[in-house]
Design an enzyme around this catalytic site. Sequence first.
Site, PDB file in Angstrom:
ATOM      1  CB  THR A  68       8.349  48.882 -41.343  1.00  0.00           C
ATOM      2  OG1 THR A  68       7.462  49.389 -40.902  1.00  0.00           O
ATOM      3  CG2 THR A  68       9.641  49.215 -40.766  1.00  0.00           C
ATOM      4  CE  LYS A  72       4.583  48.171 -44.119  1.00  0.00           C
ATOM      5  NZ  LYS A  72       3.452  47.873 -43.413  1.00  0.00           N
ATOM      6  CG  ASP A 109       0.703  44.513 -43.280  1.00  0.00           C
ATOM      7  OD1 ASP A 109       1.185  44.189 -42.498  1.00  0.00           O
ATOM      8  OD2 ASP A 109       1.207  45.717 -44.071  1.00  0.00           O
ATOM      9  N   GLY A 133      -9.560  54.476 -42.191  1.00  0.00           N
ATOM     10  CA  GLY A 133      -8.254  54.574 -42.542  1.00  0.00           C
ATOM     11  C   GLY A 133      -8.220  53.952 -44.102  1.00  0.00           C
ATOM     12  CB  ALA A 134      -8.073  54.976 -47.252  1.00  0.00           C
ATOM     13  N   GLY A 135      -4.842  54.272 -45.695  1.00  0.00           N
ATOM     14  CA  GLY A 135      -3.320  54.417 -46.003  1.00  0.00           C
ATOM     15  C   GLY A 135      -2.739  53.033 -46.509  1.00  0.00           C
ATOM     16  N   GLY A 136      -1.532  52.976 -46.073  1.00  0.00           N
ATOM     17  CA  GLY A 136      -0.882  51.610 -46.451  1.00  0.00           C
ATOM     18  C   GLY A 136      -1.188  50.564 -45.856  1.00  0.00           C
ATOM     19  CB  ALA A 137      -1.869  49.668 -42.216  1.00  0.00           C
ATOM     20  N   GLY A 245      -3.478  44.999 -32.369  1.00  0.00           N
ATOM     21  CA  GLY A 245      -2.689  44.535 -33.578  1.00  0.00           C
ATOM     22  C   GLY A 245      -1.547  43.575 -33.493  1.00  0.00           C
TER      23      GLY A 245
HETATM   24  P1  ATR Z   1       0.062  53.444 -42.634  1.00  0.00           P
HETATM   25  O1  ATR Z   1       1.149  52.784 -43.809  1.00  0.00           O
HETATM   26  O2  ATR Z   1       0.386  52.994 -41.245  1.00  0.00           O
HETATM   27  O3  ATR Z   1      -1.234  52.957 -43.012  1.00  0.00           O
HETATM   28  P2  ATR Z   1      -0.203  55.983 -43.795  1.00  0.00           P
HETATM   29  O4  ATR Z   1      -0.279  55.343 -45.309  1.00  0.00           O
HETATM   30  O5  ATR Z   1       0.274  57.166 -43.582  1.00  0.00           O
HETATM   31  O6  ATR Z   1       0.170  54.986 -42.787  1.00  0.00           O
HETATM   32  O7  ATR Z   1      -1.862  55.950 -43.520  1.00  0.00           O
HETATM   33  C1  ATR Z   1      -2.220  56.615 -42.299  1.00  0.00           C
HETATM   34  C2  ATR Z   1      -3.682  56.601 -41.958  1.00  0.00           C
HETATM   35  O8  ATR Z   1      -4.283  56.974 -40.719  1.00  0.00           O
HETATM   36  C3  ATR Z   1      -4.774  57.482 -43.101  1.00  0.00           C
HETATM   37  O9  ATR Z   1      -5.893  56.652 -43.393  1.00  0.00           O
HETATM   38  C4  ATR Z   1      -4.809  58.785 -42.530  1.00  0.00           C
HETATM   39  O10 ATR Z   1      -5.772  59.339 -43.061  1.00  0.00           O
HETATM   40  P3  ATR Z   1      -5.526  60.635 -44.365  1.00  0.00           P
HETATM   41  O11 ATR Z   1      -5.564  59.510 -45.728  1.00  0.00           O
HETATM   42  O12 ATR Z   1      -6.680  61.316 -44.433  1.00  0.00           O
HETATM   43  O13 ATR Z   1      -4.149  60.869 -44.245  1.00  0.00           O
HETATM   44  C5  ATR Z   1      -4.909  58.306 -41.019  1.00  0.00           C
HETATM   45  N1  ATR Z   1      -4.783  59.533 -40.110  1.00  0.00           N
HETATM   46  C6  ATR Z   1      -3.600  59.770 -39.829  1.00  0.00           C
HETATM   47  N2  ATR Z   1      -3.745  60.805 -38.986  1.00  0.00           N
HETATM   48  C7  ATR Z   1      -5.054  61.288 -38.857  1.00  0.00           C
HETATM   49  C8  ATR Z   1      -5.545  62.048 -37.934  1.00  0.00           C
HETATM   50  N3  ATR Z   1      -4.986  62.978 -37.245  1.00  0.00           N
HETATM   51  N4  ATR Z   1      -7.055  62.214 -38.141  1.00  0.00           N
HETATM   52  C9  ATR Z   1      -7.587  61.257 -39.084  1.00  0.00           C
HETATM   53  N5  ATR Z   1      -6.912  60.137 -39.884  1.00  0.00           N
HETATM   54  C10 ATR Z   1      -5.757  60.311 -39.677  1.00  0.00           C
END
Ligand code: ATR
Length: 262
Positions: A68, A72, A109, A133-137, A245
């Site tokens: 985690t 990852k 996932d 959201g477009a992060g890892g998850a 979740g």
């Molecule tokens: P994870 O692996 O849990 O997905 P991550 O890769 O850090 O973690 O991704 C976090 C997601 O939450 C991203 O889409 C992030 O947006 P950014 O790509 O712009 O950083 C989003 N996120 C985190 N904090 C945020 C905030 N305060 N406002 C809007 N989006 C947020």
Amino acid sequence: MEITGKTKIMFVLAHPVDHVRASAVLNTYFQSIDDDVAVSPLHVLPADLGAVLASVRLMRNVVGFGVTIPHKTGVIEHLDETTPTAALIGAVNFVKRTADGRLIGDNLDARGFVASLAQHQIAVRGRKVLQVGAGGAGRATAFGLAEAGARELTIMNRDGAKAHALAEAVSRRYPETKVNAGRAEARAFDLIVNTTSLGMKTDDPLPLDIEGVGPATAVSDIIVTPEVTRLLEQAAAQGARTIGGKPMLDAQMALVARFIAR
Ligand code: ATR
């Protein structure tokens, strides 16, 4: 539960480690299916990942480990193999250790997410989906939604360039899904998915405005703690169907058991 020399050992690698819940969920699951597996969180710094994995290869009663935050992606270079799904998503969340010490990474996932929706009778095939959201998850859920046959997928993210890059990657792999990046009105969608971390803290703003969303829409939030976020509370108050979740985490347990048994 009694841990003996016959017990199969698993870890969950994380940094920091105090937020880890997957180990407890896995232990409960393995007990429920009467499988002699014990899972412990393991606090590992990113710089030590290679050395830890080299050691795990030598630990003959270890059957695998969860991965985690923040490992990852970093774990991939230390593995012998990654499944096509994990390679596509660019992240691994479970690693199987074979009897001869090879390490094979998968990403459960996407399949766990889609399975949890199906278990809650939330359809994806042919539907219009809005993902925040477009992060890892978010990468995993986006590929999972396209794989499950979403007709349209719109990806909205604070960092718009990341949303565009993800939309392009998903569209290349699944041309039959119409994928866009950018802002959109929530009420125009059949399914809304939050994959951002907004909602973990009680004073977080909502990840998106869901004004006008009602019973025709399902709202999913992949945050595990709290189990019901403010987004889900508001969606439910407006008559939308909701899913948190925890079911996604639960759905992955069966996948983990199958993955390490193979
Ligand atoms: P994870 O692996 O849990 O997905 P991550 O890769 O850090 O973690 O991704 C976090 C997601 O939450 C991203 O889409 C992030 O947006 P950014 O790509 O712009 O950083 C989003 N996120 C985190 N904090 C945020 C905030 N305060 N406002 C809007 N989006 C947020």
